[in-house]
Design an enzyme around this catalytic site. Structure first.
Site, PDB file in Angstrom:
ATOM      1  N   LEU A 193      42.642  28.404  34.726  1.00  0.00           N
ATOM      2  CA  LEU A 193      41.506  28.417  35.501  1.00  0.00           C
ATOM      3  C   LEU A 193      41.621  28.197  36.870  1.00  0.00           C
ATOM      4  O   LEU A 193      40.971  28.390  37.857  1.00  0.00           O
ATOM      5  CB  LEU A 193      40.233  28.246  34.688  1.00  0.00           C
ATOM      6  CG  LEU A 193      40.138  28.437  33.186  1.00  0.00           C
ATOM      7  CD1 LEU A 193      38.858  27.778  32.691  1.00  0.00           C
ATOM      8  CD2 LEU A 193      39.804  30.148  33.198  1.00  0.00           C
ATOM      9  N   SER A 233      40.980  38.261  38.341  1.00  0.00           N
ATOM     10  CA  SER A 233      39.503  38.629  39.051  1.00  0.00           C
ATOM     11  C   SER A 233      39.593  40.000  39.079  1.00  0.00           C
ATOM     12  O   SER A 233      40.592  40.637  39.460  1.00  0.00           O
ATOM     13  CB  SER A 233      39.102  37.995  40.236  1.00  0.00           C
ATOM     14  OG  SER A 233      38.340  38.247  41.036  1.00  0.00           O
ATOM     15  N   ASN A 234      38.390  40.567  39.120  1.00  0.00           N
ATOM     16  CA  ASN A 234      38.296  42.003  39.362  1.00  0.00           C
ATOM     17  C   ASN A 234      38.932  42.271  40.929  1.00  0.00           C
ATOM     18  O   ASN A 234      38.949  43.381  41.226  1.00  0.00           O
ATOM     19  CB  ASN A 234      36.863  42.473  39.176  1.00  0.00           C
ATOM     20  CG  ASN A 234      35.780  41.979  40.274  1.00  0.00           C
ATOM     21  OD1 ASN A 234      35.591  42.500  41.557  1.00  0.00           O
ATOM     22  ND2 ASN A 234      35.391  40.571  40.019  1.00  0.00           N
ATOM     23  N   ARG A 240      25.014  44.800  42.142  1.00  0.00           N
ATOM     24  CA  ARG A 240      26.354  45.061  41.696  1.00  0.00           C
ATOM     25  C   ARG A 240      26.518  44.635  40.288  1.00  0.00           C
ATOM     26  O   ARG A 240      27.340  45.122  39.507  1.00  0.00           O
ATOM     27  CB  ARG A 240      27.227  44.533  42.852  1.00  0.00           C
ATOM     28  CG  ARG A 240      28.710  44.791  42.465  1.00  0.00           C
ATOM     29  CD  ARG A 240      29.682  44.355  43.740  1.00  0.00           C
ATOM     30  NE  ARG A 240      31.208  44.005  43.088  1.00  0.00           N
ATOM     31  CZ  ARG A 240      31.471  42.851  42.657  1.00  0.00           C
ATOM     32  NH1 ARG A 240      30.712  41.987  42.681  1.00  0.00           N
ATOM     33  NH2 ARG A 240      32.780  42.980  42.202  1.00  0.00           N
ATOM     34  N   SER A 269      31.633  39.249  37.331  1.00  0.00           N
ATOM     35  CA  SER A 269      30.642  38.110  38.134  1.00  0.00           C
ATOM     36  C   SER A 269      30.199  37.491  36.913  1.00  0.00           C
ATOM     37  O   SER A 269      29.319  37.850  35.945  1.00  0.00           O
ATOM     38  CB  SER A 269      29.244  39.160  38.734  1.00  0.00           C
ATOM     39  OG  SER A 269      30.101  39.908  39.576  1.00  0.00           O
ATOM     40  N   TYR A 277      42.454  36.529  48.246  1.00  0.00           N
ATOM     41  CA  TYR A 277      42.228  35.866  47.020  1.00  0.00           C
ATOM     42  C   TYR A 277      42.673  37.085  45.932  1.00  0.00           C
ATOM     43  O   TYR A 277      43.166  36.795  45.010  1.00  0.00           O
ATOM     44  CB  TYR A 277      40.596  35.526  46.817  1.00  0.00           C
ATOM     45  CG  TYR A 277      40.002  35.562  45.567  1.00  0.00           C
ATOM     46  CD1 TYR A 277      40.281  34.223  44.936  1.00  0.00           C
ATOM     47  CD2 TYR A 277      38.961  36.264  45.153  1.00  0.00           C
ATOM     48  CE1 TYR A 277      39.603  33.930  43.716  1.00  0.00           C
ATOM     49  CE2 TYR A 277      38.555  36.106  43.879  1.00  0.00           C
ATOM     50  CZ  TYR A 277      38.776  35.023  43.008  1.00  0.00           C
ATOM     51  OH  TYR A 277      38.311  34.789  41.888  1.00  0.00           O
TER      52      TYR A 277
HETATM   53  C1  15L Z   1      34.933  36.473  41.816  1.00  0.00           C
HETATM   54  O1  15L Z   1      36.237  36.536  41.423  1.00  0.00           O
HETATM   55  C2  15L Z   1      34.362  35.104  42.053  1.00  0.00           C
HETATM   56  O2  15L Z   1      35.046  34.183  41.712  1.00  0.00           O
HETATM   57  C3  15L Z   1      32.967  35.287  41.909  1.00  0.00           C
HETATM   58  O3  15L Z   1      32.388  34.130  42.551  1.00  0.00           O
HETATM   59  C4  15L Z   1      32.088  36.463  42.131  1.00  0.00           C
HETATM   60  O4  15L Z   1      32.028  36.604  43.502  1.00  0.00           O
HETATM   61  C5  15L Z   1      32.822  37.729  41.333  1.00  0.00           C
HETATM   62  O5  15L Z   1      34.210  37.557  41.481  1.00  0.00           O
HETATM   63  C6  15L Z   1      32.452  39.077  41.785  1.00  0.00           C
HETATM   64  O6  15L Z   1      33.139  39.808  41.943  1.00  0.00           O
HETATM   65  O7  15L Z   1      31.279  39.094  41.756  1.00  0.00           O
END
Ligand code: 15L
Length: 275
Positions: free
Chosen positions: A77, A117-118, A180, A171, A142
């Site tokens: 992580l 992450s998305n 969202r 999220s 990122y």
């Molecule tokens: C992420 O990857 C972030 O870590 C998180 O803080 C949110 O912003 C999330 O995505 C998101 O897409 O809502």
């Protein structure tokens, strides 16, 4: 949760254990595995029975060698949780990720569950639901580091025979906070279940899965990985009235794309060309 200390994996390591996801997984994994090792660059306190704390910088291979020793499965992580400058992204989320995978391989770790992450697929238009075959389409530096982590996972599965999962976290919040997140919310309880499935499911080579709850408005499709047994329990629509009572502060670019504000930040492109 059922204790499973006599089954594989017996020794699990969480990197970034002091962070938001790490703290929730630490609590959710309590007592499940024979040994739970926790690492972070930030302080971690009060090890519970069966827990061990070893602080380390994920970019430091020498420091990671003892951290990886005797570990069956790493839940990785550590890194970043938001957009940042290239210096931080390249150091913490790219170099750090590579060093963790390589240290794990050299130590004989069999499995890594990588927190993607998305934002690795954020530039896809929101008008399209996304399954797990969509191409990587990062929405910033990122997101690019998350795409790197997923590809690194593929490489380590194919070349070194490690078992790798990539969880494209949506999220992650105690409850959804904006419009969202009616689509993208991942509850704490569902996150623990999903990471458990990735840690415990026997014998997969490589799997990618969306880290999303059972939201009525979810736009990410996990049906290709039903075999993983992830059955989310929470639905962001239960908070809809509360959310719709707030002002809608998403701009037009954010609204059009899966990654939301991550896409509109620094945006200087042509939205009509993003299909
Ligand atoms: C992420 O990857 C972030 O870590 C998180 O803080 C949110 O912003 C999330 O995505 C998101 O897409 O809502």
């Amino acid at each position: 949760m059922t204790e499973r200390t006599d089954q594989w994996p017996r020794r699990v390591l969480i990197t970034g254990a002091a962070g938001a996801v790490g703290s929730v997984l630490r609590a959710g994994f309590q007592g499940l595995y024979k040994h739970l090792r926790l690492t972070d660059i930030s302080p971690l306190e009060d090890p519970a029975p069966g827990e061990e704390i070893m602080l380390a910088d994920m970019r430091d291979m020498a420091a990671l060698t003892p951290v990886m020793a005797d570990v069956d499965c790493v839940v990785h992580l550590a890194g970043l949780a938001d957009e940042d400058n290239w210096e931080k992204v390249s150091s913490l989320a790219i170099d750090g990720c590579y060093t963790v995978f390589e240290a794990a391989r050299l130590a004989g770790v069999k499995r890594i569950v990588y927190a993607s992450s998305n934002h690795a697929i954020g530039f896809h238009p929101r008008s399209k639901a996304l399954d797990l075959d969509v191409p990587l389409r990062p929405d910033g530096r990122y997101g690019l580091s998350n795409a790197f982590g997923e590809l690194l996972g593929r490489l380590y599965a194919d070349k070194y025979g490690m078992s790798i999962a990539a969880v494209r976290i949506g999220s992650f919040r105690p409850k959804p906070e904006d419009r969202r997140q009616l689509m993208t919310w991942l509850s704490h309880r569902d996150a623990v279940q999903l990471f458990r499935r990735c840690v415990e499911h026997p014998g997969y080579h490589y799997v990618c899965v969306y880290g999303v709850s059972a939201n009525r408005d979810a736009n990410w499709d996990n049906s290709q990985v039903d075999w993983l047994g992830y059955q989310p329990q929470d639905n962001a629509a239960d908070y809809e009235a509360e959310i719709l009572a707030q002002p809608d502060d998403e701009d037009a670019i954010a609204k059009a794309l899966h990654g939301g504000r991550f896409c509109s930040d620094e945006f200087d492109g042509d939205l009509t060309k993003i299909r």
